[in-house]
Design an enzyme around this catalytic site. Sequence first.
Site, PDB file in Angstrom:
ATOM      1  N   SER A  92      82.548  76.128  54.570  1.00  0.00           N
ATOM      2  CA  SER A  92      81.546  77.194  54.134  1.00  0.00           C
ATOM      3  C   SER A  92      81.844  78.564  55.186  1.00  0.00           C
ATOM      4  CB  SER A  92      80.066  76.671  54.441  1.00  0.00           C
ATOM      5  OG  SER A  92      79.701  76.306  55.768  1.00  0.00           O
ATOM      6  N   TYR A  93      81.040  79.455  54.699  1.00  0.00           N
ATOM      7  CA  TYR A  93      81.246  80.718  55.590  1.00  0.00           C
ATOM      8  C   TYR A  93      80.977  80.552  57.101  1.00  0.00           C
ATOM      9  CZ  TYR A  93      80.594  85.757  56.740  1.00  0.00           C
ATOM     10  OH  TYR A  93      80.859  86.898  57.315  1.00  0.00           O
TER      11      TYR A  93
END
Length: 876
Positions: free
Chosen positions: A218-219
């Site tokens: 994820s980010y």
Amino acid sequence: DREGENICFEVMEVCLRANPRLRISRAHFSALTPRDIERACRTLGQPNKRYSDAVQARQEIDLRLGASFTRFQTFRLQNKFEGLPDGVISYGPCQFPTLGFVVERWQRIHNFQAEQFWYITCAVERPDSDAKSGSLKVDFNWSRTRLYDRISCFILFEMCVDNPLATVVSVTSNPKSKWRPLPLSTVEMQKNASRKLQLSSHTTMQLAESLYNKGYISYPRTETDKFKDTIDVRALVSNQTGHPVWGAYAQRLEQGDFLWPRAGSNDDQAHPPIHPVKCGTQADMEPNEWKLYEYITRHFLAACSQDAQGHKTVVTINIAGETFTATGLMVLALNWLEVYRYDKWSDHNIPVFTAGEQFIPQGIWMKDGKTQAPPLLSESDLISLMDKSGIGTDATIHEHINTIQERNYAEKNGSQQLQPTPLGLALVEAYESMGFDLSKPYLRARMEADMKLIAQGVKTKDQVLTDCLNEMKTVFQTVAAEAIKIEQSVAKYYAPMGTTPAQMLRRNFSKCGRCGSDMNLMANQSSDQRTTNNNGNRPTPSGRVQRFLLCAQCKIPNLLPPRGELSVTDVNCPLCNFQVIRITTEQNTTYTVCPSCFKNPPANVTADSDLGQDFPCFKCSFEGCTLSRKKRDDTPVFKCFKCKNNFMALRKSQQNNYFLSCKGYPNCKNSVFLPKCITDATVLDSSCLSCSNATLSVVRHVALKFSLANGMIPPHIRCSLKGPEGNQHTSCLGGCDPMLAELGYRIDMGDLTQHPSRGASVVPPRTSQTTLTTSFRALNNGFGNGSADQNNNNSTNAFPRKQQQADPSLKSFQHTGSVQPSVHRRDDAFADEIVEAIGFDSTIESAPSRTSSSFQPLGHRYTPPTTTNTSSSSSS
């Protein structure tokens, strides 16, 4: 988050510029899940201007402070110390506190003084069938820990030796848990990657960005350490069940061991914690990418597991009134530690004791030791300090750490610990000596608190900018006034220029303005330089000589110009008290420099365009110095006809020639030189009505003084000058003064000027006018000896150098156009003879072209040849 809101307003600005009728709404979501996105679209809101203002305020403060202090430090220290790293000596509101943490730890270690201490310990060994050796030995620790007085410790030790019977005071046994980790935030990932994977924070973020772009995680830039209930964490675990390394453990979680991750205290309301998005294998990635991906996945699975369980036992005994304790641990279930191989929790077995029992230990000892200095900061330790003090954000902490290493302020040793370089130490110590804690986190923490107040609407962006910049402006002015302390601090770690072997050009050359001692003239030579004369001039174009004055007391070099003969004047600089040095160039022109101001110009007498450049005396605007020759009167003369935005002002060149220069320099480099025969020029309050009306802006009069020596100006113009010394004239520089036109002053105001009678150009082109060329030096020689020197090439030039190069015929004085009768003063017989000899008469508007050979000495009347005069309409 705030940065996202600022991006929102940047996008709005671009879009509204193209279509002002747009209606813009903001969707807020922190996870890319259908539930979050649908909710965000149902609850659209307005962009938050306060959040954007907070980001813009921080950006402007950082830019202004960084640019100001960076320029000051760089210009102050460059080329003054040997071995000083090349390049920018930068400053940043976050970068400097980051360096401050490293320097503070180094100073603690450097100033640490070890202290000796003493302590008492005892040991017990008992049979144990479960132990491999058949017995267990346990060490009991003294409850006093240590004493720093040997006699006191020895007395207590003697008491225990004299009465060694130990009594078990208590035995406590309690369950012990080792908690699973919190969901992974950016800061925690950087810390653990540095500590456990031996990856720098900068490299970690680059790898994380790569994994994110490839869709594996994820980010990676988030402060959040808790999962929202809108995220399907179980599905993320199920993605890992087929992995060949930890797939079996993920299946156990899916089959019943799963536990919702712990909730931390941080939530940036923008992004979820870092977690794996899809399953990846070692073959799919680069080696370091795999190391980081493995850590992120194992951390995520550990966060979804049960806490490790164990049993802790603490035994307390008493010997002669002194208390000792021993601790044992029995691990019952590893749980999350099975998949998280970066941490350990092992058994520590001890024999069985019961409360009230007595025994004599196998030994009682009195030992000594010394206190230890704290270790240098690891990158993980530094990240923790920065995060705790609010220095940088989760997305920028690694950049600040990388910057102080790139700027050569800090470096890593063999143990990957950070230590300051001499330059980093010198800068921090310099500001501390001035009484400023710029390397401490307090200033930045206060700025960040103001950013929060902007976001909350308590303060406005303008209020915060005004308060912060006013405070830092005062700091900057004080730092600039005490800049010598920076040089003195750097001199502790770097040899000043000239202390290493250099050529001594002249001893006791001049006096130091700081301490009054004699300064020696020195020169450093490049490898291709062999010899220099006693003034340090370069014998070959390829050689590079750096000349400087070095005070034996201050040890601070003062750089001088690399070319020209040096001589000492009797004048002391009124700003810094150094003896002024005179430079004679190869063209036999002279100028003066102050050894201190030359590379360190005072801010209050320096134009912005001169910052960072060499600063000879003619650039100085200090009114109290007789050598300050630069006109810093910024009174506008007229509007710049090139950029049409700024005004032209009087300036004086290095060769003492006056010229008009656009105040928009360096963006606009328009300049117009005045004739060289002008020795002084002053802008007056009055204005030229003709040119002001034509240009639709004010064109001010200028008071001029001319040189009367060596035939610099024609005699008929000399006769028209006024003043006590007969050398003054009030003129307009807009182009309407025929006297300046005769002296070669050319200016074309372009479309700013529309004279009804002359068109766009103030001065008509030279090619359309009748020209009279003569050498006044030859004429003067003819007046003196009764014959004209027709071949004399030493005529005085009244035109700018650029015009010389463009037109070789201008080597002799060139008169252009007709002369108004009012220009000539007919009250002087000598002047009348000169005018008559040249061929002018009050009835003649335009004289024919003649050469110097046509002139006759005084006493002979010149009769002009019969020719048709050029129409006066062709001249201005």
